[in-house]
Write a protein that holds these residues in place. Structure first.
Motif, PDB file in Angstrom:
ATOM      1  N   GLN A 114      73.182 -99.731  58.798  1.00  0.00           N
ATOM      2  CA  GLN A 114      72.717-100.247  60.084  1.00  0.00           C
ATOM      3  C   GLN A 114      73.527 -99.631  61.228  1.00  0.00           C
ATOM      4  O   GLN A 114      72.961 -99.246  62.249  1.00  0.00           O
ATOM      5  CB  GLN A 114      72.795-101.771  60.120  1.00  0.00           C
ATOM      6  N   LYS A 121      73.039-105.627  63.687  1.00  0.00           N
ATOM      7  CA  LYS A 121      73.342-106.212  62.381  1.00  0.00           C
ATOM      8  C   LYS A 121      73.080-107.709  62.359  1.00  0.00           C
ATOM      9  O   LYS A 121      73.348-108.364  61.365  1.00  0.00           O
ATOM     10  CB  LYS A 121      74.788-105.914  62.001  1.00  0.00           C
ATOM     11  N   GLN A 153      65.528 -97.831  53.837  1.00  0.00           N
ATOM     12  CA  GLN A 153      66.008 -98.516  55.034  1.00  0.00           C
ATOM     13  C   GLN A 153      65.877 -97.624  56.269  1.00  0.00           C
ATOM     14  O   GLN A 153      65.472 -98.082  57.341  1.00  0.00           O
ATOM     15  CB  GLN A 153      67.461 -98.982  54.851  1.00  0.00           C
ATOM     16  N   TYR A 157      63.726 -98.533  59.711  1.00  0.00           N
ATOM     17  CA  TYR A 157      64.288 -98.591  61.051  1.00  0.00           C
ATOM     18  C   TYR A 157      63.772 -97.484  61.970  1.00  0.00           C
ATOM     19  O   TYR A 157      63.900 -97.596  63.186  1.00  0.00           O
ATOM     20  CB  TYR A 157      65.818 -98.597  61.003  1.00  0.00           C
TER      21      TYR A 157
END
Length: 159
Positions: A114, A121, A153, A157
């Protein structure tokens, strides 16, 4: 603890569930519940895009298990998951008396990703499963899945 070929197979199923979540527009997390005979009893993926942020697959597994398994069956089961349980899911797992957890990637790795991706987060502390649940066998992370789960991931994102 040594990872077996069977563990890798069940982790593969969990990561496949995470891939389904991503295709459905959801955060890529997936989990599989396996009994002591090696049978997959339940599998699911994230459904937080519904607006209900408790719709994690690990939480759904605990709900299903509490309604469909005896305490002894739950204790002897294994949950395989693409990412280490969050504090909410670890608590539910412990309260419902589920057994061993095997995860592909850790909460620590997820938080690092992240940061790397430049995303928030959130406001939940990244506690490990062992910080929340006592007297439970936990195995992970499993290096073979790190790059693949990280890429899922990243794709999420970057949408």
């Amino acid at each position: 603890m040594m990872i077996t070929e069977k563990d890798l197979e069940f982790l593969e199923l969990a990561v496949q569930q995470a891939e389904i979540a991503l295709k459905e527009g959801d955060q890529p997390f997936g989990s599989v519940l396996v009994n002591d005979k090696g049978e997959v009893l339940f599998k699911d993926y994230n459904h937080v895009s519904t607006g209900d942020n408790t719709r994690h697959p690990e939480f759904e597994i605990t709900r299903w298990a509490s309604q469909n398994m005896t305490p002894e069956e739950r204790k002897n089961s294994v949950v395989y998951t693409s990412g280490e349980h969050c504090p909410m899911c670890a608590t539910a797992h412990g309260i419902n008396g589920l057994g061993k957890i095997v995860y592909a990637t850790s909460s620590k790795q997820f938080r690092e990703w992240q940061d790397e991706f430049g995303v928030s987060k959130g406001n939940i502390k990244p506690l490990s499963i062992e910080d929340i649940v006592t007297d439970i066998e936990v195995v992970g992370p499993v290096k073979e899945f790190e790059d693949r789960v990280k890429e899922l991931q990243r794709q999420y994102y970057n949408q």
